[in-house]
Design an enzyme around this catalytic site. Structure first.
Site, PDB file in Angstrom:
ATOM      1  N   HIS A  88       0.773  -1.247   0.000  1.00  0.00           N
ATOM      2  CA  HIS A  88       0.000   0.000   0.000  1.00  0.00           C
ATOM      3  C   HIS A  88       0.804   1.296   0.000  1.00  0.00           C
ATOM      4  CE1 HIS A  88      -3.583  -2.378   0.629  1.00  0.00           C
ATOM      5  NE2 HIS A  88      -3.059  -2.938   1.697  1.00  0.00           N
ATOM      6  N   LYS A 115      -5.376  -9.169  -7.863  1.00  0.00           N
ATOM      7  CA  LYS A 115      -6.109  -8.641  -6.714  1.00  0.00           C
ATOM      8  C   LYS A 115      -7.163  -7.665  -7.228  1.00  0.00           C
ATOM      9  CE  LYS A 115      -5.479  -6.482  -2.190  1.00  0.00           C
ATOM     10  NZ  LYS A 115      -4.523  -5.864  -1.249  1.00  0.00           N
ATOM     11  N   HIS A 189      -2.529  -3.297   8.264  1.00  0.00           N
ATOM     12  CA  HIS A 189      -3.674  -3.599   7.398  1.00  0.00           C
ATOM     13  C   HIS A 189      -4.372  -2.308   6.989  1.00  0.00           C
ATOM     14  CE1 HIS A 189      -7.427  -5.310   5.929  1.00  0.00           C
ATOM     15  NE2 HIS A 189      -8.084  -4.587   6.807  1.00  0.00           N
TER      16      HIS A 189
END
Length: 199
Positions: A88, A115, A189
């Site tokens: 990310h 993804k 996350h």
């Protein structure tokens, strides 16, 4: 190691010591007596060593256990944070268009299978890490933390069809507050569903 005191056939006595792997050669000693003034007998020293080992063994075990678990915990935290950054984080994006998404998703190994949605955050690591404490974050739902500041982001969404490569993505640029999950004050996350790309 086990040792047995016995005679060598004469007036002298010897220790025969046996280890798990091999038998040690007999060494001439005077069993149970003081060999020199000021020195204790081997039998007394062996007993003293056994007592020391019995006393220190639990402490040594706890010490070694601590040494073993600490790197394991640090390794787990380090892996989670590095995995987060790999998926990310892109501080200096170029283009931020469909081609950018397709290149980045391939470089970050997110295309086998494809993804479906992934968001890249463009900002400083300190600002992102600050979401995990009060520096730049506040509590959200569950264990999530919500950023106090907005981040420049690029969301890459799979165009549909098969999830087998080659993968095709559509890029959406935005400036959003983000939600992340943290472990021991480290980002691990990104909550994709919290980010709604602009229509």
């Amino acid at each position: 190691m086990q040792c047995q005191c016995c005679t060598d056939g004469g007036d002298n006595q010897v220790y025969n010591c046996v280890t798990r792997n091999r038998r040690l050669s007999a060494q001439l000693v005077i069993c149970g007596r003081v060999k020199k003034k000021g020195k204790r007998s081997p039998g007394h020293m062996e007993l003293l060593l056994k007592e020391m080992v019995m006393f220190l063994s639990p402490l040594f075990f706890v010490f070694m256990l601590g040494l073993g678990l600490t790197p394991l915990t640090l390794a787990q935290e380090d892996y989670g944070y590095r995995h987060f950054l790999s998926q990310h984080y892109d501080p200096q994006p170029k283009g931020r268009d469909d081609r950018y998404c397709e290149n980045m998703m391939r470089r970050r190994d997110l295309t086998n299978p494809c993804k479906e949605v992934n968001t890249f955050i463009h900002g400083s690591k300190n600002d992102i890490k600050g979401i995990c404490d009060d520096t730049n974050g506040k509590p959200g739902e569950g264990n999530l933390r919500i950023s106090k500041s907005s981040f420049q982001i690029t969301t890459c969404k799979h165009k549909g069809g098969s999830l087998r490569p080659p993968c095709r993505y559509r890029a959406t640029k935005g400036y959003r507050v983000i939600a992340i999950g943290c472990r021991n004050d480290w980002p691990t996350h990104l909550q994709e569903s919290f980010i709604t790309p602009a229509q």
